[in-house]
Design a protein around this motif. Sequence first.
Motif, PDB file in Angstrom:
ATOM      1  N   ARG A 227       0.826  -1.210   0.023  1.00  0.00           N
ATOM      2  CA  ARG A 227       0.099  -0.132  -0.093  1.00  0.00           C
ATOM      3  C   ARG A 227       0.863   1.250   0.100  1.00  0.00           C
ATOM      4  O   ARG A 227       0.622   2.111  -0.515  1.00  0.00           O
ATOM      5  CB  ARG A 227      -0.788   0.081   1.269  1.00  0.00           C
ATOM      6  CG  ARG A 227      -2.126  -0.948   0.958  1.00  0.00           C
ATOM      7  CD  ARG A 227      -3.097  -0.683   2.017  1.00  0.00           C
ATOM      8  NE  ARG A 227      -2.583  -1.157   3.623  1.00  0.00           N
ATOM      9  CZ  ARG A 227      -2.476  -2.226   4.261  1.00  0.00           C
ATOM     10  NH1 ARG A 227      -3.148  -3.127   3.713  1.00  0.00           N
ATOM     11  NH2 ARG A 227      -2.214  -2.134   5.348  1.00  0.00           N
ATOM     12  N   ALA A 228       2.010   1.322   0.683  1.00  0.00           N
ATOM     13  CA  ALA A 228       3.021   2.479   0.846  1.00  0.00           C
ATOM     14  C   ALA A 228       3.646   2.684  -0.383  1.00  0.00           C
ATOM     15  O   ALA A 228       3.961   3.847  -0.727  1.00  0.00           O
ATOM     16  CB  ALA A 228       3.883   2.207   1.972  1.00  0.00           C
ATOM     17  N   GLN A 229       3.721   1.959  -1.362  1.00  0.00           N
ATOM     18  CA  GLN A 229       4.391   1.978  -2.631  1.00  0.00           C
ATOM     19  C   GLN A 229       3.760   3.171  -3.316  1.00  0.00           C
ATOM     20  O   GLN A 229       4.673   4.031  -3.853  1.00  0.00           O
ATOM     21  CB  GLN A 229       4.631   0.740  -3.449  1.00  0.00           C
ATOM     22  CG  GLN A 229       5.480  -0.457  -3.125  1.00  0.00           C
ATOM     23  CD  GLN A 229       5.333  -1.490  -4.063  1.00  0.00           C
ATOM     24  OE1 GLN A 229       6.139  -1.471  -4.776  1.00  0.00           O
ATOM     25  NE2 GLN A 229       4.253  -2.236  -3.940  1.00  0.00           N
ATOM     26  N   ALA A 230       2.626   3.290  -3.318  1.00  0.00           N
ATOM     27  CA  ALA A 230       1.887   4.579  -4.218  1.00  0.00           C
ATOM     28  C   ALA A 230       2.075   5.957  -3.271  1.00  0.00           C
ATOM     29  O   ALA A 230       1.803   6.898  -4.055  1.00  0.00           O
ATOM     30  CB  ALA A 230       0.178   4.349  -4.028  1.00  0.00           C
ATOM     31  N   ARG A 231       2.919   5.918  -2.314  1.00  0.00           N
ATOM     32  CA  ARG A 231       2.950   7.055  -1.645  1.00  0.00           C
ATOM     33  C   ARG A 231       4.025   8.230  -2.361  1.00  0.00           C
ATOM     34  O   ARG A 231       3.759   9.315  -2.205  1.00  0.00           O
ATOM     35  CB  ARG A 231       3.655   6.963  -0.243  1.00  0.00           C
ATOM     36  CG  ARG A 231       2.547   6.608   0.800  1.00  0.00           C
ATOM     37  CD  ARG A 231       1.154   7.376   0.896  1.00  0.00           C
ATOM     38  NE  ARG A 231       0.588   7.198   2.154  1.00  0.00           N
ATOM     39  CZ  ARG A 231      -0.669   7.657   2.421  1.00  0.00           C
ATOM     40  NH1 ARG A 231      -1.303   8.151   1.331  1.00  0.00           N
ATOM     41  NH2 ARG A 231      -1.242   7.609   3.366  1.00  0.00           N
ATOM     42  N   ILE A 232       4.470   7.455  -3.473  1.00  0.00           N
ATOM     43  CA  ILE A 232       5.320   8.379  -4.273  1.00  0.00           C
ATOM     44  C   ILE A 232       4.626   9.338  -5.119  1.00  0.00           C
ATOM     45  O   ILE A 232       5.126  10.266  -5.422  1.00  0.00           O
ATOM     46  CB  ILE A 232       6.148   7.291  -5.347  1.00  0.00           C
ATOM     47  CG1 ILE A 232       7.391   7.949  -5.972  1.00  0.00           C
ATOM     48  CG2 ILE A 232       5.424   6.800  -6.418  1.00  0.00           C
ATOM     49  CD1 ILE A 232       8.544   8.468  -4.969  1.00  0.00           C
ATOM     50  N   GLU A 233       3.380   8.934  -5.367  1.00  0.00           N
ATOM     51  CA  GLU A 233       2.504   9.879  -6.111  1.00  0.00           C
ATOM     52  C   GLU A 233       1.968  11.207  -5.237  1.00  0.00           C
ATOM     53  O   GLU A 233       2.127  12.263  -5.652  1.00  0.00           O
ATOM     54  CB  GLU A 233       1.088   8.983  -6.414  1.00  0.00           C
ATOM     55  CG  GLU A 233       1.241   7.788  -7.376  1.00  0.00           C
ATOM     56  CD  GLU A 233       2.015   8.193  -8.904  1.00  0.00           C
ATOM     57  OE1 GLU A 233       1.893   9.467  -9.283  1.00  0.00           O
ATOM     58  OE2 GLU A 233       2.477   7.231  -9.683  1.00  0.00           O
ATOM     59  N   ALA A 234       1.925  10.913  -3.961  1.00  0.00           N
ATOM     60  CA  ALA A 234       1.565  12.035  -2.945  1.00  0.00           C
ATOM     61  C   ALA A 234       3.004  12.917  -3.042  1.00  0.00           C
ATOM     62  O   ALA A 234       2.909  14.309  -2.943  1.00  0.00           O
ATOM     63  CB  ALA A 234       1.471  11.642  -1.703  1.00  0.00           C
ATOM     64  N   ALA A 235       4.064  12.290  -2.951  1.00  0.00           N
ATOM     65  CA  ALA A 235       5.280  13.064  -3.071  1.00  0.00           C
ATOM     66  C   ALA A 235       5.526  13.861  -4.216  1.00  0.00           C
ATOM     67  O   ALA A 235       5.788  14.960  -4.235  1.00  0.00           O
ATOM     68  CB  ALA A 235       6.562  12.034  -2.957  1.00  0.00           C
ATOM     69  N   GLN A 236       5.132  13.361  -5.438  1.00  0.00           N
ATOM     70  CA  GLN A 236       5.003  14.034  -6.677  1.00  0.00           C
ATOM     71  C   GLN A 236       4.082  15.451  -6.447  1.00  0.00           C
ATOM     72  O   GLN A 236       4.644  16.476  -6.936  1.00  0.00           O
ATOM     73  CB  GLN A 236       5.064  13.288  -7.827  1.00  0.00           C
ATOM     74  CG  GLN A 236       4.590  13.986  -9.239  1.00  0.00           C
ATOM     75  CD  GLN A 236       4.297  13.253 -10.326  1.00  0.00           C
ATOM     76  OE1 GLN A 236       5.154  12.925 -11.185  1.00  0.00           O
ATOM     77  NE2 GLN A 236       3.089  12.659 -10.343  1.00  0.00           N
ATOM     78  N   GLU A 237       3.063  15.220  -6.005  1.00  0.00           N
ATOM     79  CA  GLU A 237       2.204  16.328  -5.940  1.00  0.00           C
ATOM     80  C   GLU A 237       2.616  17.366  -4.970  1.00  0.00           C
ATOM     81  O   GLU A 237       2.586  18.551  -5.524  1.00  0.00           O
ATOM     82  CB  GLU A 237       0.769  15.814  -5.262  1.00  0.00           C
ATOM     83  CG  GLU A 237      -0.442  16.804  -5.176  1.00  0.00           C
ATOM     84  CD  GLU A 237      -0.993  17.372  -6.562  1.00  0.00           C
ATOM     85  OE1 GLU A 237      -1.522  18.457  -6.535  1.00  0.00           O
ATOM     86  OE2 GLU A 237      -0.738  16.343  -7.335  1.00  0.00           O
ATOM     87  N   LEU A 238       3.162  16.938  -3.801  1.00  0.00           N
ATOM     88  CA  LEU A 238       3.937  18.063  -3.044  1.00  0.00           C
ATOM     89  C   LEU A 238       5.170  18.776  -3.676  1.00  0.00           C
ATOM     90  O   LEU A 238       5.363  19.733  -3.644  1.00  0.00           O
ATOM     91  CB  LEU A 238       4.291  17.589  -1.639  1.00  0.00           C
ATOM     92  CG  LEU A 238       3.290  17.102  -0.962  1.00  0.00           C
ATOM     93  CD1 LEU A 238       3.742  16.324   0.442  1.00  0.00           C
ATOM     94  CD2 LEU A 238       2.263  18.319  -0.576  1.00  0.00           C
ATOM     95  N   LEU A 239       5.894  17.919  -4.690  1.00  0.00           N
ATOM     96  CA  LEU A 239       6.810  18.617  -5.395  1.00  0.00           C
ATOM     97  C   LEU A 239       6.293  19.500  -6.362  1.00  0.00           C
ATOM     98  O   LEU A 239       6.938  20.652  -6.728  1.00  0.00           O
ATOM     99  CB  LEU A 239       7.758  17.561  -6.130  1.00  0.00           C
ATOM    100  CG  LEU A 239       8.633  16.636  -5.270  1.00  0.00           C
ATOM    101  CD1 LEU A 239       9.064  15.748  -6.178  1.00  0.00           C
ATOM    102  CD2 LEU A 239       9.748  17.510  -4.909  1.00  0.00           C
TER     103      LEU A 239
END
Length: 352
Positions: A227-239
């Motif tokens: 489940r945590a792998q997808a957190r990279i998408e939230a990181a991209q949004e914050l970038l």
Amino acid sequence: MLISAYSTRHEHCPHEFTIVAERARWHNSGEAAQLAGHLDALADYIRAETAESWTFGAYALLRHVTDTQRWYSFDLDETDPSQLARLSGWASEANAILMVDGALLDAQGRPLLTGAHGAGSGEVPRSDETVRRAAEIREWLSAERQVGVPVGLTPVRGSQEVRVRNADEVGLRVLALVLTSDFARSVVAGEPLDPSAMASVFPRSFAALSPAERELFASRDADLARRAQARIEAAQELLWTLSMITFGWPSRACSVERIERLTLTGGEQDFLQGLVVRPLPDLLNEYECLASLVWALDAVRRQQHPPIPETHPVICAERLAALSWLLNPQVTWDDADQYDRGYWRRPQAVRS
């Protein structure tokens, strides 16, 4: 007559009434904690009262309490028509709902819940800014992406109602998300990275990990990792909120290599230098678009309608979580996933 007012505006809204008390939710103090507890209790009351008649109006009322930034308590003379008129005008300006004699009322004195004061005929306030933004963005979603969003759905908050987290905090959250996603992929692959080595290079980022992220690092649980792998998408949004990256419609996964190159290559201190958050209008436009889109995606899933073309639900959800966290400082990271998705979590009726 004692009045309580719940305002979603974060700045003080002046009034001419006799002040009893005033508290701001975002102050780090005992009074703020008491206010948070009071708002939680009021939200529970609204859930209980609306469980059998869950509507857009009920959801709007619950969200108003959840999003309340300032609570006012004051006295006024209910026999003085001029004071009542000023109360109505002030409540509209403050985007506030009122509690009088135990009843929740709108600025015109109409009950927001059915009860001793009559049928729930009131309307939860919305600022003109939020109504305009929602109308424009939802029209675009319908015309360009065939995404239908009901007019009655509560818009995201406006510029006077949100508080943007500071850039350093955003930068640390980005790094925490990237490290968590990186570690999750290593767990899924069966070759977990050494957390102590990661922490030695990114000490501040590790200190900023959420409780759920810490649990993953401690347990190395494969289900949590997937489940945590997808957190990279939230990181991209914050970038994106830091103007460090651009991307398109949420149809395909982001480039992990690109994200890690932007965030990890120069080390923690290098990444955290000189960060600036985008202008608020840009953030609010993105926030409204994602909140509306995720509402529609949840509706599609729950009502078993055909999927929205070229739109990945997980990517949309991660992007929305990032903005829910960014623009609502009272929300912890682990609670950000559901903050703007409450409409579909219908309250359960309380049975005796």
